[in-house]
Design a protein around this motif. Sequence first.
Motif, PDB file in Angstrom:
ATOM      1  N   GLY A   9       0.819  -1.211   0.000  1.00 34.91           N
ATOM      2  CA  GLY A   9       0.000   0.000   0.000  1.00 34.91           C
ATOM      3  C   GLY A   9       0.851   1.260   0.000  1.00 34.91           C
ATOM      4  O   GLY A   9       0.530   2.241  -0.679  1.00 34.91           O
ATOM      5  N   VAL A  10       1.943   1.238   0.757  1.00 26.56           N
ATOM      6  CA  VAL A  10       2.867   2.374   0.761  1.00 26.56           C
ATOM      7  C   VAL A  10       3.484   2.548  -0.621  1.00 26.56           C
ATOM      8  O   VAL A  10       3.648   3.668  -1.104  1.00 26.56           O
ATOM      9  CB  VAL A  10       3.962   2.185   1.833  1.00 26.56           C
ATOM     10  N   ALA A  14       3.102   5.806  -2.920  1.00 30.47           N
ATOM     11  CA  ALA A  14       4.288   6.519  -3.399  1.00 30.47           C
ATOM     12  C   ALA A  14       4.260   6.643  -4.915  1.00 30.47           C
ATOM     13  O   ALA A  14       4.663   7.679  -5.460  1.00 30.47           O
ATOM     14  CB  ALA A  14       5.556   5.800  -2.946  1.00 30.47           C
ATOM     15  N   GLY A  15       3.791   5.630  -5.595  1.00 31.51           N
ATOM     16  CA  GLY A  15       3.692   5.700  -7.057  1.00 31.51           C
ATOM     17  C   GLY A  15       2.685   6.740  -7.511  1.00 31.51           C
ATOM     18  O   GLY A  15       2.941   7.516  -8.439  1.00 31.51           O
ATOM     19  N   ASP A  39       9.708   9.795  -3.046  1.00 33.31           N
ATOM     20  CA  ASP A  39       8.858   8.737  -3.611  1.00 33.31           C
ATOM     21  C   ASP A  39       9.688   7.699  -4.358  1.00 33.31           C
ATOM     22  O   ASP A  39       9.449   6.497  -4.237  1.00 33.31           O
ATOM     23  CB  ASP A  39       7.818   9.341  -4.556  1.00 33.31           C
ATOM     24  N   LEU A  40      10.663   8.161  -5.124  1.00 34.38           N
ATOM     25  CA  LEU A  40      11.524   7.215  -5.844  1.00 34.38           C
ATOM     26  C   LEU A  40      12.345   6.360  -4.886  1.00 34.38           C
ATOM     27  O   LEU A  40      12.535   5.157  -5.133  1.00 34.38           O
ATOM     28  CB  LEU A  40      12.458   7.974  -6.796  1.00 34.38           C
ATOM     29  N   LEU A  41      12.820   6.946  -3.801  1.00 29.63           N
ATOM     30  CA  LEU A  41      13.571   6.171  -2.812  1.00 29.63           C
ATOM     31  C   LEU A  41      12.689   5.126  -2.132  1.00 29.63           C
ATOM     32  O   LEU A  41      13.137   4.005  -1.871  1.00 29.63           O
ATOM     33  CB  LEU A  41      14.190   7.102  -1.770  1.00 29.63           C
ATOM     34  N   ILE A  42      11.443   5.471  -1.854  1.00 24.06           N
ATOM     35  CA  ILE A  42      10.509   4.514  -1.258  1.00 24.06           C
ATOM     36  C   ILE A  42      10.257   3.358  -2.213  1.00 24.06           C
ATOM     37  O   ILE A  42      10.310   2.189  -1.824  1.00 24.06           O
ATOM     38  CB  ILE A  42       9.190   5.209  -0.880  1.00 24.06           C
ATOM     39  N   ILE A  43       9.997   3.678  -3.480  1.00 19.19           N
ATOM     40  CA  ILE A  43       9.743   2.626  -4.475  1.00 19.19           C
ATOM     41  C   ILE A  43      10.983   1.759  -4.660  1.00 19.19           C
ATOM     42  O   ILE A  43      10.887   0.534  -4.749  1.00 19.19           O
ATOM     43  CB  ILE A  43       9.271   3.252  -5.795  1.00 19.19           C
ATOM     44  N   PHE A  44      12.159   2.379  -4.695  1.00 18.56           N
ATOM     45  CA  PHE A  44      13.402   1.618  -4.840  1.00 18.56           C
ATOM     46  C   PHE A  44      13.605   0.676  -3.657  1.00 18.56           C
ATOM     47  O   PHE A  44      13.971  -0.489  -3.825  1.00 18.56           O
ATOM     48  CB  PHE A  44      14.591   2.570  -4.967  1.00 18.56           C
ATOM     49  N   ALA A  45      13.354   1.173  -2.444  1.00 21.16           N
ATOM     50  CA  ALA A  45      13.546   0.346  -1.253  1.00 21.16           C
ATOM     51  C   ALA A  45      12.569  -0.828  -1.217  1.00 21.16           C
ATOM     52  O   ALA A  45      12.918  -1.917  -0.755  1.00 21.16           O
ATOM     53  CB  ALA A  45      13.379   1.196   0.001  1.00 21.16           C
TER      54      ALA A  45
END
Length: 56
Positions: A9-10, A14-15, A39-45
Amino acid sequence: MTNKSWGRGVGVAAGISLITQFMFVPYYPVWAIPVMTLDLLIIFALTRFHVAIDGR
C-alpha cells in the motif's frame, strides 16, 4: 516491508504521489522535486531484491 500488505500500500501511494508531483513542478519546484525524490527512494527500497548469502 516488501512482504507486508501495508508495504504494498505504501508503494502504491508513493507511485501515485510520484505521478501527481509532475503536475506541481511548474508551480512549486522546490517542494515537488524533493517529494519526487523521496517517492523514488521509497519505491526503490520496496522493490530491491535481497539475496541471502549462506556462510556454509
